[in-house]
Design an enzyme around this catalytic site. Structure first.
Site, PDB file in Angstrom:
ATOM      1  N   GLY A  16      44.916  47.499  52.432  1.00 28.90           N
ATOM      2  CA  GLY A  16      45.175  47.451  51.188  1.00 28.90           C
ATOM      3  C   GLY A  16      44.503  49.034  50.681  1.00 28.90           C
ATOM      4  O   GLY A  16      43.790  48.880  49.257  1.00 28.90           O
ATOM      5  N   SER A  18      45.603  51.434  49.417  1.00 29.24           N
ATOM      6  CA  SER A  18      46.401  52.519  48.142  1.00 29.24           C
ATOM      7  C   SER A  18      45.993  52.355  46.605  1.00 29.24           C
ATOM      8  O   SER A  18      46.137  52.588  45.780  1.00 29.24           O
ATOM      9  CB  SER A  18      47.978  51.867  48.149  1.00 29.24           C
ATOM     10  N   SER A 129      37.112  35.880  47.378  1.00 30.82           N
ATOM     11  CA  SER A 129      37.060  35.620  46.099  1.00 30.82           C
ATOM     12  C   SER A 129      35.353  34.838  44.998  1.00 30.82           C
ATOM     13  O   SER A 129      35.742  34.064  46.023  1.00 30.82           O
ATOM     14  CB  SER A 129      38.323  35.001  45.603  1.00 30.82           C
ATOM     15  N   TYR A 141      45.150  30.805  44.846  1.00 34.43           N
ATOM     16  CA  TYR A 141      44.191  31.453  45.105  1.00 34.43           C
ATOM     17  C   TYR A 141      43.135  31.103  46.194  1.00 34.43           C
ATOM     18  O   TYR A 141      42.813  31.778  47.311  1.00 34.43           O
ATOM     19  CB  TYR A 141      44.577  32.484  43.855  1.00 34.43           C
ATOM     20  N   ALA A 142      42.356  30.509  45.633  1.00 35.79           N
ATOM     21  CA  ALA A 142      41.516  29.941  45.809  1.00 35.79           C
ATOM     22  C   ALA A 142      41.346  28.829  46.863  1.00 35.79           C
ATOM     23  O   ALA A 142      40.263  29.239  47.909  1.00 35.79           O
ATOM     24  CB  ALA A 142      40.808  28.832  44.366  1.00 35.79           C
ATOM     25  N   ALA A 143      42.145  28.657  47.527  1.00 27.31           N
ATOM     26  CA  ALA A 143      42.798  27.870  48.766  1.00 27.31           C
ATOM     27  C   ALA A 143      42.599  28.707  49.830  1.00 27.31           C
ATOM     28  O   ALA A 143      42.023  28.879  50.678  1.00 27.31           O
ATOM     29  CB  ALA A 143      43.922  27.442  48.807  1.00 27.31           C
ATOM     30  N   LYS A 145      41.909  32.134  49.104  1.00 29.65           N
ATOM     31  CA  LYS A 145      40.505  32.883  49.726  1.00 29.65           C
ATOM     32  C   LYS A 145      39.271  32.424  50.319  1.00 29.65           C
ATOM     33  O   LYS A 145      38.533  32.521  51.429  1.00 29.65           O
ATOM     34  CB  LYS A 145      40.506  33.666  48.678  1.00 29.65           C
TER      35      LYS A 145
END
Length: 231
Positions: A16, A18, A129, A141-143, A145
């Site tokens: 990541g 960039s 996160s 998203y939480a899962a 992370k």
């Protein structure tokens, strides 16, 4: 201000690079004297001993050919990521699969390929996160992370005999392009208690510490950098 320089031969692989936190970490390591190989879909061009390799982290099965071109690494930093948000009842299975591929599956493929040749005493840092413990509208998203915590703590136990440390950095709302991504529009950003978004350079500074000589006694930990958003 940069920290103390490290031996020139140390080599870090950072995903990541960039933009955002991945770019900030790569820039910090380069300033500290590391050699950095950056993996991202979009081309990266950074000052110092930096090599960019194109990699589509959303297709982890494609990474085997990429890692074959990478020299043995002293450190792996998995910072690539994106966020899609929606409340329960409106969840998109494709969004969940995409985030899991980039956040979790890509980390697993890269570590699996790079750790066998990593020197004893190496380092792994995964970007989690603050929302990994749960946040309305961010369940998928939480899962993904939260899954990084399982990977990180397990790898920390497996690799402890080799002196390889594994830690997770979990930023809160950070001043990166991700905040303006339309895919996360369902959950507007809340300003942290300290009154400012997290600075990517602050995350990079902690990453550099964990990757440096004084990170040797820290492993299996999760560091939340949230500007007081967790209060």
């Amino acid at each position: 201000m940069t920290g103390p320089s490290v031996p020139e031969q140390l080599h870090a692989v950072v995903t990541g690079t960039s933009s955002g936190i991945g770019k900030a970490i790569a820039e910090r390591l380069l300033a500290d004297g590391w050699r950095v190989t950056g993996l991202s879909r979009t081309e990266s061009s950074l000052d110092g001993k930096f090599e960019w390799l194109q990699a589509d982290l959303s297709e982890p099965e494609s990474l085997d050919s990429v890692v074959g071109a990478i020299a043995p690494a002293d450190a792996l930093v998995h910072a690539a990521g994106f966020q899609r948000t929606a409340p329960l009842g409106e969840l998109d299975p494709a969004a969940f699969a995409g985030m899991f591929a980039v956040h979790v599956a890509a980390a697993s493929v890269l570590a699996n390929a790079l750790v066998p040749s990593m020197p004893d005493g190496g380092r792994i840092v995964l970007l989690g996160s603050r929302t990994s413990t749960g946040s309305p509208g961010k369940s998928q998203y939480a899962a993904t992370k939260a899954a990084l915590m399982g990977l990180g703590r397990t790898w920390a136990q497996e690799l402890a005999p080799r002196g390889i440390t594994v830690n997770v950095l979990s930023p809160g709302p950070t001043d990166t392009p991700m905040l303006n991504d339309p895919g996360r529009a369902a959950t507007p950003v809340r300003m942290p208690a300290l009154g400012a978004l997290v600075d990517p350079d602050d995350v990079a500074a902690l990453a550099a510490f964990l990757l440096g000589p004084h990170g040797k006694s820290i492993t299996g930990q999760n560091y939340v950098i949230c500007g007081g958003a967790s209060l």
